[in-house]
Design a protein around this motif. Structure first.
Motif: not given
Length: 302
Positions: A41-42, A60-65
């Protein structure tokens, strides 16, 4: 193909191509490939010229925005990922100020900041100190047993030495406190055992008995590696007796490395090696099929 979800400034920079450099790192802008297997997803947008890549988290897959920037080297896995900046603009600012990706902690390092001590983990008897944790699963990655500790698999880990566990909890690297039979392989005590992280099959170890690997008679009490598609490309060990390998008459006691071709050996009889006639007793090493000097001449190893 350039991803339309990229911010306007990145789209503009990608359209021009080229590089953006700071005092300690470089971004070679290039929408060169698909997302990483370790970072689904990145989207990659730049490389550093040394195997590392920068990724934009467009969803925002890794929830850092959404739009956060991460770095991961091609030889590393999820736990080695580093959060670099909250936006592409912030990344450029930090690079100009002298940022290097490894200035930032990896996910594993962050997960390990409060690793527990004097605790117990599945598969290892007795108390251990957890040194590192897998960010991907939250399980211990490296532990140190306080005392010699019996482990799942029947072997005993030496006290005070690191035990490495896979993301799913299987021990894959350990120093043996004593002799052990591991998946039918007799291993000497006091040596490092590397097991396949998924199957548990021994891949690097020191046998306590003679054994045959890929048709090669190998001596005990010398480290052996077993070929594997991922971990070891070659078989290595010490010949237990005189043996012909790839048509060459090698002497017992030769330390040997072998894959599809032979890399080294000691001749017990005159032979032609890579087009050169060599006398008995010559130890040779090959690099891409070419003899590397100096050749060592003398008696064959006993």
């Amino acid at each position: 193909m350039i991803d339309p979800r990229f911010p306007a400034r990145l789209l503009e920079d990608l359209s021009r191509g080229g590089s953006i450099a700071g005092p300690r790192t470089r971004l070679n802008l290039d929408r060169y490939g698909d997302e990483s297997d370790d970072l689904p997803g990145l989207v990659p947008f730049a490389r550093d010229g040394g195997g590392g890549a920068w990724y934009l988290d467009v969803e925002d897959r890794l929830q850092r925005g959404a739009g956060a920037v991460f770095y991961l080297h091609m030889s590393e896995t999820y736990g080695d990922t580093r959060f670099i900046a909250s936006t592409y603009d912030a990344l450029l600012q930090r690079v100009s100020e002298g940022l290097h990706p490894h200035d930032m902690p990896s996910f594993d390092q962050l997960a390990s900041e409060h690793a527990p001590k004097n605790t117990r983990v599945p598969g290892i008897e007795g108390l251990v100190d957890v040194e590192r944790i897998h960010a991907s699963t939250g399980r211990p990655a490296t532990v140190t047993p306080h005392d010699d500790a019996r482990c799942e698999g029947g072997f005993v880990a030496r006290a005070g030495t690191p035990v490495y566990l896979s993301e799913h909890g299987r021990i894959y690297l350990v120093t043996l406190a004593g002799p052990a039979l591991v998946e039918g392989v007799a291993c000497a005590g006091g040596t490092e055992l590397f097991r396949h992280p998924e199957t548990g099959r021994p891949l690097r170890f020191t046998p306590s008995e003679p054994m045959v690997v890929e048709g090669l008679p190998l001596a005990p009490f010398h480290e052996v590696t077993i070929p594997d598609p991922v971990y070891f490309a070659e078989v290595s060990g010490v010949l237990a007796r005189d043996h012909d390998v790839k048509g060459l008459p090698l002497a017992g006691g030769t330390h040997l490395s072998l894959s599809s071709r032979i890399f080294n050996g000691t001749l017990r009889a005159d032979a032609v090696v890579a087009g050169s006639a060599l006398p008995a007793g010559t130890s040779f090493e090959l690099s891409n099929g070419v003899l590397r000097p100096p050749l060592i001449r003398g008696g064959a190893p006993s």
